[in-house]
Design a protein around this motif. Structure first.
Motif, PDB file in Angstrom:
ATOM      1  N   GLY A 267     -16.188  -7.005 -22.111  1.00  0.00           N
ATOM      2  CA  GLY A 267     -16.185  -7.554 -20.860  1.00  0.00           C
ATOM      3  C   GLY A 267     -14.942  -8.207 -20.333  1.00  0.00           C
ATOM      4  O   GLY A 267     -13.971  -8.003 -20.848  1.00  0.00           O
ATOM      5  N   HIS A 268     -14.778  -8.817 -19.032  1.00  0.00           N
ATOM      6  CA  HIS A 268     -14.036  -9.584 -18.619  1.00  0.00           C
ATOM      7  C   HIS A 268     -14.453 -11.128 -18.205  1.00  0.00           C
ATOM      8  O   HIS A 268     -15.377 -11.450 -17.582  1.00  0.00           O
ATOM      9  N   ARG A 269     -13.839 -12.008 -19.130  1.00  0.00           N
ATOM     10  CA  ARG A 269     -14.153 -13.421 -18.756  1.00  0.00           C
ATOM     11  C   ARG A 269     -13.012 -14.198 -18.862  1.00  0.00           C
ATOM     12  O   ARG A 269     -12.376 -14.334 -20.137  1.00  0.00           O
ATOM     13  N   GLY A 270     -12.452 -14.590 -17.929  1.00  0.00           N
ATOM     14  CA  GLY A 270     -11.697 -15.747 -17.830  1.00  0.00           C
ATOM     15  C   GLY A 270     -11.103 -15.852 -16.444  1.00  0.00           C
ATOM     16  O   GLY A 270     -11.451 -15.139 -15.545  1.00  0.00           O
ATOM     17  N   SER A 271      -9.955 -16.518 -16.275  1.00  0.00           N
ATOM     18  CA  SER A 271      -9.451 -16.659 -14.886  1.00  0.00           C
ATOM     19  C   SER A 271      -8.080 -16.385 -14.766  1.00  0.00           C
ATOM     20  O   SER A 271      -7.238 -16.916 -13.938  1.00  0.00           O
ATOM     21  N   ASN A 272      -7.442 -15.504 -15.440  1.00  0.00           N
ATOM     22  CA  ASN A 272      -6.395 -14.706 -15.282  1.00  0.00           C
ATOM     23  C   ASN A 272      -6.017 -13.418 -15.431  1.00  0.00           C
ATOM     24  O   ASN A 272      -5.331 -12.909 -15.808  1.00  0.00           O
ATOM     25  N   HIS A 273      -7.265 -12.731 -14.764  1.00  0.00           N
ATOM     26  CA  HIS A 273      -7.317 -11.355 -14.780  1.00  0.00           C
ATOM     27  C   HIS A 273      -6.607 -10.556 -13.423  1.00  0.00           C
ATOM     28  O   HIS A 273      -7.063 -11.021 -12.482  1.00  0.00           O
ATOM     29  N   PRO A 274      -5.809  -9.939 -13.724  1.00  0.00           N
ATOM     30  CA  PRO A 274      -4.903  -9.301 -12.328  1.00  0.00           C
ATOM     31  C   PRO A 274      -5.725  -8.069 -11.764  1.00  0.00           C
ATOM     32  O   PRO A 274      -6.064  -7.255 -12.563  1.00  0.00           O
ATOM     33  N   VAL A 275      -5.906  -7.960 -10.578  1.00  0.00           N
ATOM     34  CA  VAL A 275      -6.638  -7.102  -9.800  1.00  0.00           C
ATOM     35  C   VAL A 275      -5.652  -6.534  -8.461  1.00  0.00           C
ATOM     36  O   VAL A 275      -4.944  -7.377  -8.058  1.00  0.00           O
ATOM     37  N   LYS A 276      -5.760  -5.267  -8.488  1.00  0.00           N
ATOM     38  CA  LYS A 276      -4.650  -4.862  -7.445  1.00  0.00           C
ATOM     39  C   LYS A 276      -5.748  -4.351  -6.110  1.00  0.00           C
ATOM     40  O   LYS A 276      -6.644  -3.700  -6.492  1.00  0.00           O
ATOM     41  N   ASN A 277      -5.173  -4.873  -4.968  1.00  0.00           N
ATOM     42  CA  ASN A 277      -5.933  -4.453  -3.708  1.00  0.00           C
ATOM     43  C   ASN A 277      -5.178  -3.267  -3.179  1.00  0.00           C
ATOM     44  O   ASN A 277      -4.139  -3.220  -2.951  1.00  0.00           O
ATOM     45  N   LEU A 278      -6.048  -2.056  -3.354  1.00  0.00           N
ATOM     46  CA  LEU A 278      -5.745  -0.871  -3.187  1.00  0.00           C
ATOM     47  C   LEU A 278      -5.283  -0.621  -1.604  1.00  0.00           C
ATOM     48  O   LEU A 278      -4.351   0.080  -1.311  1.00  0.00           O
ATOM     49  N   SER A 286      -7.381 -13.368 -10.752  1.00  0.00           N
ATOM     50  CA  SER A 286      -8.664 -13.544 -10.273  1.00  0.00           C
ATOM     51  C   SER A 286      -9.448 -14.177 -11.716  1.00  0.00           C
ATOM     52  O   SER A 286      -9.141 -14.053 -12.817  1.00  0.00           O
ATOM     53  N   SER A 287     -10.746 -14.859 -11.277  1.00  0.00           N
ATOM     54  CA  SER A 287     -11.462 -15.413 -12.168  1.00  0.00           C
ATOM     55  C   SER A 287     -12.771 -14.272 -12.309  1.00  0.00           C
ATOM     56  O   SER A 287     -13.217 -13.773 -11.390  1.00  0.00           O
ATOM     57  N   GLN A 288     -13.044 -14.218 -13.552  1.00  0.00           N
ATOM     58  CA  GLN A 288     -14.011 -13.124 -13.791  1.00  0.00           C
ATOM     59  C   GLN A 288     -15.075 -13.507 -14.925  1.00  0.00           C
ATOM     60  O   GLN A 288     -14.734 -14.189 -15.771  1.00  0.00           O
TER      61      GLN A 288
END
Length: 361
Positions: A267-278, A286-288
């Motif tokens: 999974g994804h759990r944390g507040s440092n996850h990079p997400v790309k807006n296409l 992001s926080s996940q």
């Protein structure tokens, strides 16, 4: 505290020895890890962690203490907290109690003095697994119990609000379907002027339409979205009303349109996850907090297009319907805990409702 022993026993037979804090009881749950450096209070009180034991990878937890303002739910539903070091002397002007006192009040056991790096490596290589926090020194029976036990599937039913309630505002009328929401979602909607009605997860589409909302929001929540099939059908019947889904709400929205989900390895759990807006090419931090994800191979013929992807593993992080005014994201734009990069999504939801103004369903 540091003279007594407490143990974390995993279903693969691994046993970690540490020290007790928090509630004095055994507790079994799904062992997961979270990489956030701040916001432990928001994490522990996030209902998405229902039935899970949270391992914090940051080595010192509780040094700023716990307060009366940052809870995401009134009663935390996590099964346990695992840390390298639990601060006993917090320093912050907002502090009202220590981490130990906070966990005791919420009846959650904790264990400190644990090599959390070892746990994280184990979960990343082998996947999340069942575990138990215990003070017992004999562990063979516990390991067998964990290996033969099954996870509960009624998390949403247990934690979602039982009765509707209103958080008033002067602007658009939003019905928030509660699968185990964070309180900060309501705060953000109110901050944008929305008049929010929070309803139980099993509220029907007809009941929601009778409220004549300008928009519908689907909240985060715990467990597997496949465990609430009736609610997936409800969202399908609501398509046409401006809709915004977050976390589990994102998965429910995708499944309502015909997509499928799968359980992630860790999974994804944390507040440092990079997400790309296409659409913009911009990267958001992001926080996940999720253990399930939309299967991108199941999107053909659903009317959905991918709007965001996770840069760490290319999983689907955002969806938009090509026909209906509806979109969703897998992460948490209400920034609790976490960065404020994705807050613009609330404004996009407001804009969707304004475009449909005067055309209540």
């Amino acid at each position: 505290m540091l003279k007594e022993k407490r143990y974390l026993v995993l279903e693969d037979g691994t046993v970690y020895e540490g020290y007790p804090f928090g509630a004095n009881k055994p507790s079994e749950g799904e062992l997961v890890f979270n990489t956030t450096m701040t916001g432990a209070q928001e994490v522990i009180t996030d209902l998405s962690y229902t039935d899970q034991i949270i391992t914090f990878t940051y080595p010192l937890i509780g040094n700023t203490g716990m307060n009366t303002e940052d809870n995401e739910s009134l009663i935390a539903q996590a099964r346990g907290v695992v840390v390298r070091e639990a601060s006993t002397g917090p320093s912050n002007f907002r502090t009202s109690e220590t981490l130990d006192e906070f966990l005791k009040r919420h009846d959650i056991p904790g264990i400190s003095g644990i090599d959390t790096r070892s746990i994280t490596r184990k979960l990343r290589s082998g996947g999340v697994m069942k575990a138990i926090i215990t003070d017992e020194t004999y562990h063979e029976d516990l390991i067998e119990l964990l290996q033969n036990s099954e996870f509960r599937t009624d998390q949403v039913k247990r934690v979602a609000t039982k009765t509707p309630y209103i958080s008033t505002g002067p602007g658009p009328r939003v019905v928030l379907i509660d699968y185990g929401k964070k309180e900060n979602i309501v705060r953000h909607l109110n901050g944008f002027g929305c008049d929010v009605t929070v309803v139980p997860y099993d509220t029907t589409a007809e009941q929601i339409r009778q409220m004549r909302p300008d928009g519908v929001m689907l909240s985060n929540g715990p467990g597997d979205p496949a465990n609430i099939p009736d609610q997936i059908q409800t969202v399908k019947e609501l398509l046409g009303i401006p809709l915004f889904g977050i976390c589990m709400g994102h998965q429910v929205f995708g499944m309502a349109c015909g997509a499928k989900t799968f359980k992630m390895k860790f999974g994804h759990r944390g507040s440092n996850h990079p997400v790309k807006n296409l659409a913009t090419g911009k990267i958001e931090i992001s926080s996940q907090n999720h253990g399930y994800s939309i299967d991108p191979d199941s999107l053909e013929g659903t009317g959905l297009e991918v709007t965001h992807i996770a840069l760490n593993d290319n999983t689907v992080e955002g969806l938009r319907h090509t026909e209906y005014p509806a979109f969703s994201v897998q992460y948490h734009p209400e920034a609790s805990s976490g960065p404020h990069d994705p807050e613009y999504l609330f404004k996009e939801f407001i804009d969707l409702m304004k475009q449909k103004e005067g055309n209540h369903a």
